[in-house]
Design a protein around this motif. Structure first.
Motif, PDB file in Angstrom:
ATOM      1  N   LEU A  13       0.825   4.094  -3.038  1.00  0.00           N
ATOM      2  CA  LEU A  13       0.722   5.452  -2.768  1.00  0.00           C
ATOM      3  C   LEU A  13       1.896   6.569  -3.344  1.00  0.00           C
ATOM      4  O   LEU A  13       1.676   7.468  -3.748  1.00  0.00           O
ATOM      5  N   LEU A  24       0.801  -1.205   0.083  1.00  0.00           N
ATOM      6  CA  LEU A  24       0.117   0.065  -0.055  1.00  0.00           C
ATOM      7  C   LEU A  24       0.984   1.262  -0.079  1.00  0.00           C
ATOM      8  O   LEU A  24       0.770   2.301  -0.564  1.00  0.00           O
ATOM      9  N   ILE A  25       1.930   1.267   0.662  1.00  0.00           N
ATOM     10  CA  ILE A  25       2.843   2.287   1.028  1.00  0.00           C
ATOM     11  C   ILE A  25       3.669   2.488  -0.568  1.00  0.00           C
ATOM     12  O   ILE A  25       3.809   3.706  -1.036  1.00  0.00           O
ATOM     13  N   TRP A  31       1.494   6.281  -6.989  1.00  0.00           N
ATOM     14  CA  TRP A  31       0.395   7.498  -7.402  1.00  0.00           C
ATOM     15  C   TRP A  31       0.668   8.761  -7.095  1.00  0.00           C
ATOM     16  O   TRP A  31       0.595   9.589  -7.821  1.00  0.00           O
ATOM     17  N   SER A  32       1.662   9.031  -6.172  1.00  0.00           N
ATOM     18  CA  SER A  32       1.952  10.470  -5.993  1.00  0.00           C
ATOM     19  C   SER A  32       3.061  10.926  -6.812  1.00  0.00           C
ATOM     20  O   SER A  32       2.943  12.084  -7.560  1.00  0.00           O
TER      21      SER A  32
END
Length: 96
Positions: free
Chosen positions: A26, A22-23, A29-30
């Motif tokens: 993210l 998940l990290i 995605w950023s």
């Protein structure tokens, strides 16, 4: 204490697998959002026609002789006074 650790072990293993992924998701995605924003901004800034305009001086004191306040800004997109900087050659004088 040992009983408590074995009791929640079935829950800790999936959580410790999902959280790192998940990290990473993210972070990816950023990065994607930042690159997308940079490209959008770059496209917007390349739509400013001032550098190719006949009235653009290139001097930082007076960038444009017609609209000096909006020269080289986003307000200059769609400028009604834009004229291509490519000037027609002057007619040749004929010697008699």
């Amino acid at each position: 204490m040992q009983f408590l650790i074995h009791g929640v072990h079935w829950l800790l293993v999936p959580i410790s697998f999902v959280i790192p992924w998940l990290i990473l998701f993210l972070i990816g995605w950023s990065l994607w959002a930042a690159i997308r924003d940079i490209l959008d901004r770059s496209r917007q800034m390349h739509r400013i026609p001032c550098a190719d305009c006949r009235f653009f001086t290139g001097d930082y004191h007076l960038k444009c002789t017609v609209h000096p306040a909006s020269a080289l800004t986003e307000q200059a997109i769609g400028c009604p006074d834009f004229e291509s900087g490519k000037r027609l050659p002057l007619p040749q004088e004929t010697a008699y």
